[in-house]
Design an enzyme around this catalytic site. Sequence first.
Site, PDB file in Angstrom:
ATOM      1  N   MET A  25       3.815  -7.760  40.744  1.00 42.36           N
ATOM      2  CA  MET A  25       4.594  -7.236  39.612  1.00 42.36           C
ATOM      3  C   MET A  25       6.054  -7.685  39.740  1.00 42.36           C
ATOM      4  SD  MET A  25       2.900  -3.665  38.505  1.00 42.36           S
ATOM      5  CE  MET A  25       3.687  -2.617  39.702  1.00 42.36           C
ATOM      6  N   GLY A  64       7.216  -9.286  52.139  1.00 43.44           N
ATOM      7  CA  GLY A  64       5.779  -8.955  52.168  1.00 43.44           C
ATOM      8  C   GLY A  64       5.002  -9.852  51.201  1.00 43.44           C
ATOM      9  N   HIS A  65       5.511  -9.983  49.972  1.00 47.42           N
ATOM     10  CA  HIS A  65       4.837 -10.866  49.008  1.00 47.42           C
ATOM     11  C   HIS A  65       4.828 -12.317  49.519  1.00 47.42           C
ATOM     12  CE1 HIS A  65       6.453  -7.694  46.150  1.00 47.42           C
ATOM     13  NE2 HIS A  65       5.180  -7.722  45.811  1.00 47.42           N
ATOM     14  N   GLN A  69      -0.887   0.614  34.578  1.00 47.83           N
ATOM     15  CA  GLN A  69      -1.009   1.332  35.848  1.00 47.83           C
ATOM     16  C   GLN A  69       0.147   2.300  36.096  1.00 47.83           C
ATOM     17  OE1 GLN A  69      -0.986  -2.588  37.954  1.00 47.83           O
ATOM     18  NE2 GLN A  69       0.031  -1.466  39.587  1.00 47.83           N
ATOM     19  N   GLY A 107      -1.990  -7.238  49.764  1.00 43.86           N
ATOM     20  CA  GLY A 107      -1.399  -6.613  50.943  1.00 43.86           C
ATOM     21  C   GLY A 107      -2.173  -5.372  51.378  1.00 43.86           C
ATOM     22  N   GLN A 157      -6.150   0.270  47.102  1.00 41.19           N
ATOM     23  CA  GLN A 157      -6.272  -0.768  46.063  1.00 41.19           C
ATOM     24  C   GLN A 157      -7.145  -1.925  46.558  1.00 41.19           C
ATOM     25  OE1 GLN A 157      -2.925  -2.254  43.443  1.00 41.19           O
ATOM     26  NE2 GLN A 157      -2.755  -3.799  45.015  1.00 41.19           N
ATOM     27  N   SER A 175       8.473  -2.658  50.371  1.00 41.12           N
ATOM     28  CA  SER A 175       7.953  -2.302  49.050  1.00 41.12           C
ATOM     29  C   SER A 175       9.064  -2.526  48.039  1.00 41.12           C
ATOM     30  CB  SER A 175       7.567  -0.813  49.042  1.00 41.12           C
ATOM     31  OG  SER A 175       7.506  -0.330  47.714  1.00 41.12           O
TER      32      SER A 175
HETATM   33  O1  PAF Z   1      -0.134  -4.357  44.017  1.00 49.52           O
HETATM   34  C1  PAF Z   1       0.450  -4.682  42.962  1.00 49.52           C
HETATM   35  O2  PAF Z   1       1.589  -5.195  42.948  1.00 49.52           O
HETATM   36  C2  PAF Z   1      -0.237  -4.424  41.626  1.00 49.52           C
HETATM   37  O3  PAF Z   1      -1.025  -3.265  41.679  1.00 49.52           O
HETATM   38  C3  PAF Z   1      -1.083  -5.615  41.145  1.00 49.52           C
HETATM   39  C4  PAF Z   1      -2.235  -5.893  42.084  1.00 49.52           C
HETATM   40  C5  PAF Z   1      -0.204  -6.862  41.028  1.00 49.52           C
HETATM   41  C6  PAF Z   1      -1.681  -5.316  39.766  1.00 49.52           C
HETATM   42  O4  PAF Z   1      -0.677  -5.147  38.809  1.00 49.52           O
END
Ligand code: PAF
Length: 283
Positions: free
Chosen positions: A26, A32-33, A57, A147, A153, A185
């Site tokens: 997002m 982390g990403h 979400q 992650g 998730q 985060s």
């Molecule tokens: O983990 C996230 O950043 C979000 O839940 C995702 C998987 C990109 C879905 O919008």
Amino acid sequence: MLIARTVAELRQHLSAYKKPAFVPTMGNLHEGHLSLMRMAKAQGDISVASIFVNRLQFLPGEDFASYPRTFDSDCDKLRSVGCDLLFAPDETELYPQPQSFKVLPDPALADILEGQFRPGFFTGVCTVVLKLFHCVFAHSGGVAVFGQKDFQQLLILRRMMSQLAMPIDIVPGATTRAPDGLALSSRNGYLSAEERAEAVQLSMALKSLAASARAEAGSGRFDVAAAEAAAMAGLRERGWLPDYITLRHPSDLSPVTVVGPEPLVVLGAARLGKTRLIDNLEI
Ligand code: PAF
């Protein structure tokens, strides 16, 4: 790095590849990403990221409108780790009509823990992930890296792949932590300096619950409910509002009654000021 704004552009770029490796995000990217992106680069024949803040979400009253949108610096970061292709649709591209067809994940997994405190959250996640997968993997199977910080998730998405027979390997990426142990985060950016110093206490509470469970494993003396309650009370005394701190079986997130030698996971979610943080630790 190519940037595709539409599904058609994305599919056209990807039609030449057999095994895309994908990291959905997002945005507001952090280390982390980037560690997930590095894993993706090593797994497929083209690395793909997406940036899409998914309205589905977020609950009413959550931070959808204020969620940090940092597109230009995100692109710089993706380029720095060699991302090949970025899919960055706007809302009208991904949801041209209101998204009324949705994925309803198994309530036994999705209505507990995060789903109990954020009803509908996993419907939103599964719906957008399924749709992004249809966009990215239109010509092939492939790999998607998620992650482990979002443990629930990851588990739900794996179950979705297997139940819907999707040819996509979900690869877990280890949680990246700040030097003091706080899980990275995008929402850490909401913390004041004082809250940032305190924030590590969530992972410390999980560590200490994990350590006492491990120490007592097999003894029959470990009272799981009392230990979970004590961990939450400890955070409450420091000014936190914990939603849960709980010991679970990692395969299905069912509650643990007796601690034995099998693998376990401690999961926690708690609010510090206006910021809700989550973390987990596998034992
Ligand atoms: O983990 C996230 O950043 C979000 O839940 C995702 C998987 C990109 C879905 O919008």
